[in-house]
Design a protein around this motif. Structure first.
Motif, PDB file in Angstrom:
ATOM      1  N   LYS A 286       0.822  -1.211   0.000  1.00 20.21           N
ATOM      2  CA  LYS A 286       0.000   0.000   0.000  1.00 20.21           C
ATOM      3  C   LYS A 286       0.859   1.266   0.000  1.00 20.21           C
ATOM      4  O   LYS A 286       1.390   1.667  -1.028  1.00 20.21           O
ATOM      5  N   LYS A 287       1.008   1.884   1.158  1.00 22.17           N
ATOM      6  CA  LYS A 287       1.720   3.168   1.186  1.00 22.17           C
ATOM      7  C   LYS A 287       3.191   2.996   0.781  1.00 22.17           C
ATOM      8  O   LYS A 287       3.746   3.836   0.091  1.00 22.17           O
TER       9      LYS A 287
ATOM     10  N   SER B  57      -4.976  12.269   4.688  1.00 18.79           N
ATOM     11  CA  SER B  57      -5.631  11.143   5.367  1.00 18.79           C
ATOM     12  C   SER B  57      -6.826  11.629   6.195  1.00 18.79           C
ATOM     13  O   SER B  57      -6.770  12.694   6.806  1.00 18.79           O
TER      14      SER B  57
ATOM     15  N   ASP C 236      -8.026   5.407  -2.575  1.00 17.49           N
ATOM     16  CA  ASP C 236      -6.814   5.881  -1.878  1.00 17.49           C
ATOM     17  C   ASP C 236      -5.628   6.159  -2.796  1.00 17.49           C
ATOM     18  O   ASP C 236      -4.892   7.100  -2.554  1.00 17.49           O
TER      19      ASP C 236
ATOM     20  N   PHE D  22       4.246  10.493   1.770  1.00 18.48           N
ATOM     21  CA  PHE D  22       4.306   9.377   0.814  1.00 18.48           C
ATOM     22  C   PHE D  22       5.215   9.572  -0.397  1.00 18.48           C
ATOM     23  O   PHE D  22       5.291   8.690  -1.252  1.00 18.48           O
TER      24      PHE D  22
HETATM   25  C1  OXD Z   1      -4.531   5.787   4.817  1.00 15.09           C
HETATM   26  C2  OXD Z   1      -3.822   7.026   5.127  1.00 15.09           C
HETATM   27  O1  OXD Z   1      -4.571   4.880   5.658  1.00 15.09           O
HETATM   28  O2  OXD Z   1      -3.714   7.876   4.222  1.00 15.09           O
HETATM   29  O3  OXD Z   1      -5.053   5.671   3.702  1.00 15.09           O
HETATM   30  O4  OXD Z   1      -3.373   7.198   6.257  1.00 15.09           O
END
Ligand code: OXD
Ligand code: MN
Length: 592
Positions: A204-205, A247, A276, A455
């Motif tokens: 993900k991130k 977020s 997201d 990010f």
């Molecule tokens: C998420 C964030 O969990 O941006 O999507 O923190």
């Protein structure tokens, strides 16, 4: 499962380092995942919920010190400091590798190392990218199996190709030894001593934003913290918008928006492509095309209900993992603040203690039954408004890019940038109040360019420059807008109803994209005429309210311009000259 030498070497090296008792490949089969769920229940990692009411659903509680992303312990490692700093925490590559190798040494003794081959994006699409995450956490395996495409099909698609290496261990869950390390120059991620989603679901991130943003810069595409939604108008024309918000600013809600009654009657339809992350490329037609590389939603539970976001709530009714919510012992289901007005009387809170809802005090977060950042991990296929283009290998064409944040006063409800570079400037000056999604103070305003502050996998100035360079490649550019759903009156109450009614603003945005509506040119960009925001069917919002929401206080904006200048200086000397010119132009306009 594979003859890919690089994969086998990565596993072998990690085995030597972590010394697991055994290695298990995740093949993606339902039998294997079901066996792991059973094992997780036996080991008290998961609690199986009511099979009739919430089929295939489980509850997990993290340790109390491990409930959010830890920006202070998240690093972008590179050989040269300037290539990562100054917003990111930086550590020199070899130093970081040595530190991590020390921490990972023997960490999986007595444990199993799971090998998760996963694809970000549809398996086999030329725009998808593959990662391999090695982890000792069943919770991670089961979450990754929802959030990404995992298993044999992925390893087959990889063939002897390259992949992103990910190594994770929950180790001892020690806060002091917690590190989320990214090595963009080495295509690698190492995460230790956490078992919370954003720190450990490496697809993900870590991959889809931090590593992918770096890949995107080098390969000429963009990895952005954006939802993607499709809007169909009564004529049946479908348009797509990507939107970036920090977020917990309601991104998931916007992505799954339910049109207000009068829009539904007219035949408007909204579909969700992603909530997201967007990977965005220039198509052969010169437009921007976006895909959602994920396969699930990792949404914030509190506040999700049948009014705020029915589509999200319905997405969680089967095959979902809930983390840190309230356990309702009466019927073995879950609850969180804002779900409904019926907190369970017989319940366990997110910390695993008996919870007395009568002691709940809105102002004291410690009395919450669910952690404010408690989550659901739900498969995208559950979403009633999932777009039929969700799996489209080339993604969807973007008509508009929308930035936004939580600003009580400064930003109007919506404005349009003057052109692409001005839009990049608008994205670069985004700011919002901090929320519970990351640890640290809540309620403080911070600059969060393009919602990517936590990010971007490289230098922020270079990132802005990449946006400007992308603009040169897009012959058919989407228009760029900024929205603010969070303007408040003098008593701190939100003026704009938000939620489904945000479609009224998106409607104006799409009309602007097609030159169907005029706008007022102001110092900051094009602002709607109040009459052009449709308030039909809104009880408390009149044209005068809209005037107020669209007003621009020049003194506020002058202070804002100073804040922007200070922020750019903080970012160092790689901020593109073009953005300083944009800032100068803004200042000049404000003094006119
Ligand atoms: C998420 C964030 O969990 O941006 O999507 O923190
Ligand atoms: Mn996010």
């Amino acid at each position: 499962m594979t003859n890919n030498k690089k994969v086998l070497e990565f596993i072998e090296q990690s085995k030597q380092l972590c010394q697991p008792d055994q290695i298990v490949w995740i093949d993606g089969s339902e039998e294997q995942l079901e066996a792991l769920r059973k094992q997780a229940v036996e080991e008290k990692i998961l609690i199986k919920l009511n099979e009739e009411k919430l089929p295939g659903c489980y509850l997990h509680r993290t340790t109390v010190n491990d409930v959010a992303r830890v920006e202070g312990r998240t690093f972008i490692c590179s050989k040269c400091k300037e290539d990562s700093a100054p917003i990111n925490n930086w550590m020199e590559t070899t130093e970081a590798m040595n530190l991590m190798n020390g921490l990972f040494n023997g960490v999986m003794k007595g444990r199993t190392m799971y090998v998760i081959p996963y694809s970000m994006g549809a398996v086999g699409s030329k725009f998808s990218k593959i990662g391999i995450e090695l982890t000792d956490s069943i919770y991670v395996v089961l979450n990754m199996a929802i959030m990404t495409r995992v298993g044999k099909a992925v390893i087959d698609a990889l063939g002897d190709g390259d992949f992103i290496k990910g190594l994770h261990s929950y180790a001892e869950l020690s806060e002091e030894k917690r590190y989320i390390m990214h090595f963009p120059e080495e295509n690698a991620i190492m995460s230790i001593n956490s078992n919370y989603g954003g720190n450990v679901l490496l697809g993900k991130k870590c991959f889809a934003l931090r590593i992918a943003s770096f890949l995107g810069k080098n390969e000429g595409w963009m990895a952005e913290h954006m939802l993607i939604l499709g809007i169909t108008n009564p004529k049946g024309e479908k348009k797509y918008i990507a939107a970036a918000f920090p977020s917990a600013c309601g991104k998931t809600n916007l992505a799954m928006l339910i049109p207000p009654a009068i829009y539904q009657e007219k035949g408007y339809k909204v579909e969700c492509v992603g909530d997201d992350i967007a990977w965005i490329r220039v198509g052969e037609d010169g437009r921007l095309w976006a895909v959602n590389p994920e396969n699930g939603f990792f949404g914030v539970a509190p506040g999700t209900n049948m009014k705020s976001n029915p589509n999200a709530l319905l997405s969680t009714q089967k095959n979902t993992i809930f983390t840190n919510v309230v356990h309702n012992l009466d019927d073995n289901t879950v609850w969180w603040e804002g779900l409904d007005n019926n907190p369970p009387a017989n319940a366990i809170d997110w910390k695993g203690n008996k919870w007395d809802y009568k002691k709940f005090d809105k102002k004291d977060k410690s009395t919450c039954g669910a952690h404010p950042n408690s989550r659901f991990t739900a498969p995208t296929v559950n979403c009633p408004c999932l777009s039929d283009q969700f799996e489209a290998p080339n993604g969807v064409p973007l008509s508009a890019i929308v930035f936004g944040g939580r600003r009580a006063k400064t930003a109007p409800l919506v404005y349009q940038s003057k052109d692409w570079n001005n839009g990049v400037f608008v994205g670069s000056i985004m700011a919002s109040e901090t929320t519970a999604a990351a640890t640290g103070a809540v309620g403080v305003v911070r600059r969060d360019p393009m919602a990517m502050r936590p990010f971007v996998g490289y230098n922020m100035g270079d990132y802005f420059n990449h946006w400007i360079e992308m603009g040169e490649k897009i012959t058919n550019k989407p228009k760029i807008f900024n929205v603010n759903w969070f303007r408040t009156d003098d008593n701190g109450n939100f003026i704009w109803p938000g939620f489904g009614d945000n479609l009224r603003v998106l409607d104006w945005i799409l009309d602007r994209c097609e030159d169907k509506v005029d706008a007022r040119e102001t110092a900051i960009g094009y602002v709607p005429y109040a009459k052009d925001i449709n308030v039909e069917g809104l009880a408390d919002v009149t044209e005068a309210t809209i005037e107020d929401l669209l007003s621009i206080d020049k003194e506020n904006w002058k202070a804002e311009a100073e804040g922007i200048e200070g922020f750019y200086k903080e970012l160092g000397d790689r901020v593109p000259a073009e953005l300083y010119s944009q800032l100068e132009a803004l200042k000049k306009n404000l003094n006119k």
